[in-house]
Design an enzyme around this catalytic site. Structure first.
Site, PDB file in Angstrom:
ATOM      1  CG  ASN A  14       1.683   3.197  -5.773  1.00  0.00           C
ATOM      2  OD1 ASN A  14       2.062   4.227  -6.322  1.00  0.00           O
ATOM      3  ND2 ASN A  14       2.294   2.038  -5.914  1.00  0.00           N
TER       4      ASN A  14
ATOM      5  CG  HIS B 235       2.101  -1.634 -15.327  1.00  0.00           C
ATOM      6  ND1 HIS B 235       1.793  -2.903 -14.878  1.00  0.00           N
ATOM      7  CD2 HIS B 235       3.181  -1.765 -16.137  1.00  0.00           C
ATOM      8  CE1 HIS B 235       2.641  -3.763 -15.411  1.00  0.00           C
ATOM      9  NE2 HIS B 235       3.490  -3.103 -16.176  1.00  0.00           N
TER      10      HIS B 235
ATOM     11  CG  ASN C  38      -3.341  -0.558 -12.825  1.00  0.00           C
ATOM     12  OD1 ASN C  38      -3.217  -0.843 -11.638  1.00  0.00           O
ATOM     13  ND2 ASN C  38      -2.606  -1.128 -13.770  1.00  0.00           N
TER      14      ASN C  38
ATOM     15  N   GLY D  37       0.773  -1.237   0.000  1.00  0.00           N
ATOM     16  CA  GLY D  37       0.000   0.000   0.000  1.00  0.00           C
ATOM     17  C   GLY D  37       0.804   1.286   0.000  1.00  0.00           C
TER      18      GLY D  37
ATOM     19  CG  ASP E 109      -1.013  -3.605 -17.390  1.00  0.00           C
ATOM     20  OD1 ASP E 109      -1.540  -2.996 -16.452  1.00  0.00           O
ATOM     21  OD2 ASP E 109      -0.267  -4.588 -17.227  1.00  0.00           O
TER      22      ASP E 109
ATOM     23  CD  GLU F 159       4.930   2.107  -8.943  1.00  0.00           C
ATOM     24  OE1 GLU F 159       3.895   1.769  -8.372  1.00  0.00           O
ATOM     25  OE2 GLU F 159       5.908   1.342  -9.075  1.00  0.00           O
TER      26      GLU F 159
HETATM   27  C1  GAR Z   1       3.508  -1.145  -7.320  1.00  0.00           C
HETATM   28  O1  GAR Z   1       4.808  -1.136  -7.836  1.00  0.00           O
HETATM   29  C2  GAR Z   1       2.482  -1.140  -8.442  1.00  0.00           C
HETATM   30  O2  GAR Z   1       2.863  -0.356  -9.527  1.00  0.00           O
HETATM   31  C3  GAR Z   1       2.469  -2.587  -8.812  1.00  0.00           C
HETATM   32  O3  GAR Z   1       2.560  -3.277  -7.605  1.00  0.00           O
HETATM   33  C4  GAR Z   1       3.219  -2.476  -6.628  1.00  0.00           C
HETATM   34  C5  GAR Z   1       2.316  -2.305  -5.426  1.00  0.00           C
HETATM   35  O4  GAR Z   1       2.964  -1.677  -4.363  1.00  0.00           O
HETATM   36  N1  GAR Z   1       1.284  -2.892  -9.553  1.00  0.00           N
HETATM   37  C6  GAR Z   1       1.261  -3.782 -10.539  1.00  0.00           C
HETATM   38  O5  GAR Z   1       2.214  -4.439 -10.878  1.00  0.00           O
HETATM   39  C7  GAR Z   1      -0.098  -3.920 -11.229  1.00  0.00           C
HETATM   40  N2  GAR Z   1       0.043  -4.579 -12.487  1.00  0.00           N
HETATM   41  P1  GAR Z   1       2.166  -0.950  -3.202  1.00  0.00           P
HETATM   42  O6  GAR Z   1       1.184  -1.976  -2.642  1.00  0.00           O
HETATM   43  O7  GAR Z   1       3.242  -0.620  -2.192  1.00  0.00           O
HETATM   44  O8  GAR Z   1       1.495   0.253  -3.775  1.00  0.00           O
END
Ligand code: GAR
Length: 201
Positions: free
Chosen positions: A8, A104, A102, A6, A145, A175
């Site tokens: 992001n 990515h 989303n 979490g 995506d 991100e």
């Molecule tokens: C992030 O790097 C996000 O971009 C990726 O997973 C991670 C989640 O981290 N998402 C994907 O790969 C979706 N296809 P977080 O839970 O710390 O935000």
């Protein structure tokens, strides 16, 4: 919607607190995993949380129906996938055209689509030997995506990067910056459209 650590989501919470998302408000955090640390981050910020798990009994449709029920209860206008690791079906995505975004961890169309998520994306970028990667925020449609790109930010790869160091830098340099920016941009667009249809403009 979240599945993991979490960070992001935290970037969104911090941005809202700092007044950087004036057109939006985080109303609810939905996780498909009970133990996701993202849920703790939400609770610490006083945001309501719901866990919706996919079960063998009711499958993808039942899973998505329970999510839709939570969203409809609150009149949710924008869904943000912030590290949500389950692919949503067309039946779900077509209900929310340009209302799901989303983040990515690559520069789409590189290293994306089915099977490319989390650390796997950075492993693939290093294995290919690209010198620049980054992050993308895009609308979600029926193609994994594949929806319209809203924002991208590039990150240079270092000689000694590992998937883990690269993942962290892509988060920090891309991100956590572009996700709140895109959230505000889309919220502003949605509130503008609402004003239009209310005849205020
Ligand atoms: C992030 O790097 C996000 O971009 C990726 O997973 C991670 C989640 O981290 N998402 C994907 O790969 C979706 N296809 P977080 O839970 O710390 O935000």
């Amino acid at each position: 919607m979240v599945s993991g650590g979490g960070t992001n989501l935290q970037a969104l919470i911090d941005a809202e607190k700092a007044g950087k998302i004036p057109h939006g408000h985080i109303d609810l955090v939905i996780s498909n995993r009970e133990g996701a640390y993202a849920l703790t981050r939400a609770r610490n910020a006083g945001i309501e949380t719901v866990v919706v798990r996919k079960t063998d009994r009711d499958g993808q449709a039942g899973f998505e129906d329970r999510i839709i029920e939570e969203l409809e209860k609150r009149g949710t206008e924008l869904i943000i996938l912030a590290g949500f690791m389950s692919i949503l079906s067309e039946r779900f995505t077509e209900k929310y055209p340009e209302r799901i975004i989303n983040v990515h961890p690559s520069l789409i169309p590189a290293f994306c689509g089915k099977g490319f998520y989390g650390l796997k994306v950075h492993e693939a970028a290093l294995a290919y030997g690209v010198k620049v990667t980054g992050a993308t925020v895009h609308f979600v449609n029926e193609i994994p995506d594949g929806g319209r790109i809203i924002k991208q930010k590039a990150v240079y790869i270092k000689e000694d990067d590992t998937p883990e160091t690269l993942q962290r830098r892509v988060m920090e340099e891309a991100e956590w910056i572009i996700l709140p920016e895109a959230a505000e941009q889309v919220c502003r667009e949605i509130s503008g459209k609402k004003e239009d249809s209310d005849g205020k403009i």
